[in-house]
Design a protein around this motif. Structure first.
Motif, PDB file in Angstrom:
ATOM      1  N   GLY A 105       0.815  -1.206   0.000  1.00  0.00           N
ATOM      2  CA  GLY A 105       0.000   0.000   0.000  1.00  0.00           C
ATOM      3  C   GLY A 105       0.845   1.250   0.000  1.00  0.00           C
ATOM      4  O   GLY A 105       2.039   1.240   0.302  1.00  0.00           O
ATOM      5  N   SER A 106       0.222   2.358  -0.314  1.00  0.00           N
ATOM      6  CA  SER A 106       0.910   3.627  -0.430  1.00  0.00           C
ATOM      7  C   SER A 106       0.946   4.352   0.915  1.00  0.00           C
ATOM      8  O   SER A 106      -0.084   4.464   1.578  1.00  0.00           O
ATOM      9  CB  SER A 106       0.205   4.500  -1.474  1.00  0.00           C
ATOM     10  OG  SER A 106       0.668   5.822  -1.429  1.00  0.00           O
ATOM     11  N   ARG A 119      -1.582   7.181   0.840  1.00  0.00           N
ATOM     12  CA  ARG A 119      -2.960   6.742   1.083  1.00  0.00           C
ATOM     13  C   ARG A 119      -3.191   6.490   2.565  1.00  0.00           C
ATOM     14  O   ARG A 119      -4.250   6.817   3.098  1.00  0.00           O
ATOM     15  CB  ARG A 119      -3.248   5.477   0.283  1.00  0.00           C
ATOM     16  CG  ARG A 119      -4.681   4.965   0.428  1.00  0.00           C
ATOM     17  CD  ARG A 119      -4.891   3.733  -0.428  1.00  0.00           C
ATOM     18  NE  ARG A 119      -4.661   4.022  -1.837  1.00  0.00           N
ATOM     19  CZ  ARG A 119      -4.674   3.100  -2.795  1.00  0.00           C
ATOM     20  NH1 ARG A 119      -4.883   1.820  -2.474  1.00  0.00           N
ATOM     21  NH2 ARG A 119      -4.458   3.439  -4.046  1.00  0.00           N
TER      22      ARG A 119
END
Length: 489
Positions: A144-145, A148
């Motif tokens: 995941g980022s 984010r």
């Protein structure tokens, strides 16, 4: 003012991404990285020969404020639930140590160049020591980022009042630290050195008070404490605004205000730290720490602006009193939601869904409501869940009175959460209703008298063909634990 405000702004902007990266890479990586950046900034500040260079180096020094998030996340992971509040309070005493060291340094090193050199060398040494000593028991997923994740945490913080309350409590302490020396010099004619010494003593006492707030949160409900702290601080600010007396008496009253704010900030930090899961402690403490840094920046600027516009110290103290009083009234009216802590979301791993009946007694929610609600939210995120709650309260289970309904609705925004009053006589009739709720994905709380708790739980598990029956218990030392009573397997 720019040199004082810029480091706080940088710290506010850096704390959340540093917290997210701490969850991803661990304290063994992030502590040395933050320490080396801080060392370079401090050495640059000590050697700055012009105002632009001092502004740039001072702004970069604000990155050292992100070290608090790394350390706090390490404390939250390392200490059990029952000692986490006290441990975070002890960790917060770092500000007291900093003030205690800085006060004598004004006398021996007025320019601060030698102090900057010594501090920079110590930070470099600490970076190497941290890389050798610290170990991460478990580092969160690197999928995941990070951007984010930062956005998710900002959304979480915007849905709750805890970061704002924490920012006000800690911001009030910072505002006193900035505002008090000027007030003592202009209103009472004290020399700057004496005014700074008094301010250092006041902030030291306020920092130590954070330890008391963390200790309290480990043992007793927090909402009433917060109401008392904000209310007393507001009243004393009004007392200071009425008329200046002798400087030592005014300083003593302001010190009590700082102590109240310190206790409140320590209690809120403990409440937030207890809600953080080990894999998200950095992000949770990062977003709330960013809010606190913004409070420490904006509140002094607001009071300074009010003071300049009104040309009256009384107006500034009155404004601070009004803000603290508003916080006291808010906590008084929303104490249940505030006392449940930060509603951190839980992302379950993919696994087969089970029909689970969880049994909870009212005695376990009197002090341990935040931990119990967090455990039930984890179950509801992965299983079909019916909670059988033993309570002898005579009022109907409404949203604003039932601690489980309030807490689960905050933590499960995509779920419907309902409460149904049930006893041994009505269990057959209402079991059909509970079955319909389960079919629609609704989390149902069957509120039953404590005497009927076992019978109702057994009847519901039989009618709903439950895969397992769990009891949820709370102890101050370990928090909330799940105990399997029966399993179909």
């Amino acid at each position: 003012m720019l040199l004082m405000s810029l480091p706080l702004l940088v710290a506010a902007l850096a704390r959340l991404p540093v917290g997210v990266l701490t969850d991803r890479y661990g304290v063994r990586v992030m502590f040395p990285a933050v320490s080396l950046v801080a060392a370079a900034a401090v050495l640059g500040l000590g050697g700055a020969g012009s105002l632009p260079a001092a502004v740039v180096a001072g702004g970069a020094a604000g990155l050292s404020g992100a070290a608090f998030v790394v350390g706090a996340s390490l404390v939250a992971r390392a200490f059990p639930y029952g000692r986490r509040g006290l441990a975070l309070g002890v960790f917060s005493l770092g500000t007291v140590v900093a003030v205690a060291i800085s006060v004598p340094s004004w006398r021996f090193d007025a320019g601060g160049r030698w102090a900057a050199l010594v501090l920079g060398v110590l930070l470099v040494g600490f970076a190497g020591l941290a890389a050798l000593v610290f170990r991460d028991a478990g580092v969160g997923s690197r999928a995941g980022s990070p951007v984010r994740r930062c956005v998710e945490m900002v959304r979480l913080a915007s849905r709750t009042s805890l970061p704002l309350l924490y920012a006000l409590a800690l911001g009030s302490v910072v505002a006193i630290a900035v505002y008090l020396p000027v007030y003592l010099v202009t209103a009472f004619g004290l020399d700057w050195r004496r005014a700074l010494t008094v301010t250092g003593a006041v902030i030291t006492v306020a920092g130590a008070a954070r330890l008391a707030g963390g200790w309290w949160t480990d043992r007793l409900p927090t909402a009433r404490l917060l109401t008392a702290c904000y209310g007393v601080a507001a009243g004393l600010c009004l007392v200071v605004a009425l008329e200046p007396w002798r400087w030592w008496l005014t300083a003593a009253v302001i010190a009590v205000v700082a102590v109240c704010d310190g206790v409140a900030s320590g209690a809120l930090l403990a409440l937030i730290g207890k809600a953080a899961r080990p894999d998200s402690a950095g992000a949770v403490l990062g977003v709330t720490g960013a809010a606190a840094a913004l409070g420490g920046l904006l509140l002094p600027l607001l009071l300074a602006g009010v003071d300049r516009l009104s040309r009256s110290y009384a107006t500034a103290w009155t404004v601070l009193a009004a803000m603290l009083l508003a916080a006291a009234v808010y906590v008084k009216r929303h104490g249940l939601r505030v006392g449940l802590g930060l509603a951190v979301r839980f992302e379950p791993e993919h696994s087969p869904t089970a029909m689970t009946v969880a049994v909870v007694g009212e005695s376990d929610t009197r002090l341990g409501a935040p931990a119990v609600v967090a455990r039930l939210a984890e179950l509801a995120a992965s299983d079909e869940l019916v909670v059988v709650y033993g309570s002898d309260a005579s009022v109907p289970p409404r949203t604003n009175t039932n601690v489980l309904v309030t807490g689960l609705r905050d933590r499960l925004p995509r779920h419907s959460v309902v409460a149904v009053r049930m006893n041994s006589d009505s269990r057959g009739r209402l079991a059909v209703l509970l079955g319909e709720f389960v079919e629609t994905g609704t989390v149902t709380i069957a509120v039953t008298p404590t005497a009927d708790l076992r019978d109702v739980a057994a009847a519901m598990s039989s009618y709903l063909h439950a895969d397992r029956v769990l009891t949820v218990s709370f102890t101050p030392a370990a928090g909330a634990d799940l105990h399997e009573v029966w399993s179909r397997g």
